[in-house]
Design a protein around this motif. Sequence first.
Motif, short mmCIF file in Angstrom:
data_model
loop_
_atom_site.label_atom_id
_atom_site.label_comp_id
_atom_site.label_asym_id
_atom_site.label_seq_id
_atom_site.Cartn_x
_atom_site.Cartn_y
_atom_site.Cartn_z
N SER A 264 0.82 -1.22 0.00
CA SER A 264 0.00 0.00 0.00
C SER A 264 0.85 1.27 0.00
O SER A 264 0.33 2.37 -0.19
CB SER A 264 -0.92 0.02 1.23
OG SER A 264 -0.18 0.18 2.42
N VAL A 265 2.17 1.13 0.20
CA VAL A 265 3.04 2.32 0.23
C VAL A 265 3.36 2.77 -1.19
O VAL A 265 3.36 1.97 -2.13
CB VAL A 265 4.34 2.05 1.01
CG1 VAL A 265 4.03 1.69 2.46
CG2 VAL A 265 5.16 0.93 0.37
N ASP A 266 3.62 4.06 -1.33
CA ASP A 266 4.00 4.60 -2.64
C ASP A 266 5.44 4.27 -2.99
O ASP A 266 5.77 4.03 -4.15
CB ASP A 266 3.80 6.13 -2.66
CG ASP A 266 2.35 6.52 -2.42
OD1 ASP A 266 1.48 5.97 -3.10
OD2 ASP A 266 2.10 7.36 -1.54
N GLU A 267 6.29 4.30 -1.99
CA GLU A 267 7.70 3.96 -2.18
C GLU A 267 8.19 3.18 -0.96
O GLU A 267 7.65 3.33 0.13
CB GLU A 267 8.56 5.22 -2.34
CG GLU A 267 8.30 6.01 -3.60
CD GLU A 267 9.24 7.20 -3.74
OE1 GLU A 267 10.16 7.34 -2.90
OE2 GLU A 267 9.05 7.98 -4.70
N CYS A 268 9.23 2.38 -1.17
CA CYS A 268 9.85 1.66 -0.05
C CYS A 268 11.34 1.96 -0.05
O CYS A 268 12.01 1.75 -1.08
CB CYS A 268 9.60 0.15 -0.17
SG CYS A 268 9.91 -0.75 1.37
N PHE B 247 14.05 -1.55 -4.31
CA PHE B 247 13.82 -0.44 -3.39
C PHE B 247 13.96 0.88 -4.14
O PHE B 247 14.84 1.04 -4.98
CB PHE B 247 14.82 -0.48 -2.22
CG PHE B 247 14.54 -1.54 -1.21
CD1 PHE B 247 13.62 -1.34 -0.20
CD2 PHE B 247 15.19 -2.77 -1.28
CE1 PHE B 247 13.36 -2.33 0.74
CE2 PHE B 247 14.94 -3.77 -0.35
CZ PHE B 247 14.01 -3.55 0.66
N HIS B 248 13.07 1.83 -3.83
CA HIS B 248 13.08 3.11 -4.53
C HIS B 248 14.30 3.94 -4.16
O HIS B 248 14.86 4.63 -5.00
CB HIS B 248 11.79 3.88 -4.23
CG HIS B 248 10.56 3.20 -4.74
ND1 HIS B 248 9.98 2.12 -4.08
CD2 HIS B 248 9.82 3.41 -5.86
CE1 HIS B 248 8.93 1.72 -4.76
NE2 HIS B 248 8.81 2.48 -5.83
N LYS B 249 14.67 3.88 -2.88
CA LYS B 249 15.87 4.58 -2.42
C LYS B 249 16.60 3.68 -1.43
O LYS B 249 15.97 2.96 -0.66
CB LYS B 249 15.53 5.91 -1.74
CG LYS B 249 14.95 6.98 -2.68
CD LYS B 249 14.71 8.28 -1.93
CE LYS B 249 14.04 9.32 -2.82
NZ LYS B 249 14.91 9.75 -3.93
N ILE B 250 17.93 3.76 -1.46
CA ILE B 250 18.75 3.02 -0.51
C ILE B 250 19.81 3.97 0.05
O ILE B 250 20.47 4.69 -0.70
CB ILE B 250 19.46 1.81 -1.17
CG1 ILE B 250 18.44 0.86 -1.80
CG2 ILE B 250 20.31 1.06 -0.15
CD1 ILE B 250 19.06 -0.29 -2.57
N PHE B 251 19.93 3.98 1.39
CA PHE B 251 20.90 4.84 2.05
C PHE B 251 21.76 4.01 3.00
O PHE B 251 21.29 3.03 3.58
CB PHE B 251 20.21 5.93 2.88
CG PHE B 251 19.29 6.83 2.09
CD1 PHE B 251 19.79 7.91 1.37
CD2 PHE B 251 17.93 6.58 2.09
CE1 PHE B 251 18.94 8.73 0.65
CE2 PHE B 251 17.07 7.40 1.36
CZ PHE B 251 17.58 8.48 0.64
#
Length: 265
Positions: A213-217, A248-252
């Motif tokens: 349900s999230v827009d990005e993970c 994953f949309h972003k990884i830090f």
Amino acid sequence: MKKTFSEEDLIKNLSLYYLNRHLKKKPMEKYHRKIDESLLHDREKYKKKSEILLLNSFMHHFPEVQFENLICESPDFIAKFNDKKIGIELTEVINHLEMKKVESCLNKIFRQAEIVLEQENTTKYRGVYFLEFHTNIKFERLEDQQEIIQCICRSIQKNKAVGCVKSIRKSVHRRNVFITHEYNMNLFDELCSEKILELIEKKNEKFPYYDTSVDECWLVIVSDMNSLASRYTFIQDREHLQEVQSPFHKIFHLENLCGNITSIK
């Protein structure tokens, strides 16, 4: 609540984090209250509190992030950012696997010494004590642990290093006795980029099971610099991190001492 060692250790970790002068205390207190109001078991509450504290430096980089669900699983948290619903998966990268067992032994030794000192005189000894030990001390040997505990207690009682304790430093704490290891930065302590990439691969396999349900993970990989097993001074072959493939949309990658953050994706 019955206080077992594990729960006491988590409480101690929370208190040590609160000493961090960079801690964004107001949002942390709000998030911790929400966790306390949840139906989670006490142990799970402490675990969630420790996890959200690891993200303190992350909040400095993304002050607009507002956490909405603090007690979910897969991902660990759900937040609001730029009108988007963001899932945040948090994971720790272990730099020194061989240190995990040693650190576990140390924490148990510290807790036993804390109990001795609190039973003797909590008011007199309360504070946070940072200890450095002489090299070649075998913390995992049961026959040596009682002697180490005695040396720690005598060092704190006398306010000077005794026996196996090489140095001692005290910081103020208004409630209890907390003992931890002194932070010593090794200028050549490298974190291999392959360890980060392997961790990403493991998380990639679990991605299909996360909340859809999230827009990005986002995946936030943390080096817990308060841990002997996680700390590092530089990432080896950092350029390899830019080659990562992940849903994953972003990884830090984040270290929680100075708050340095690396955007991997």
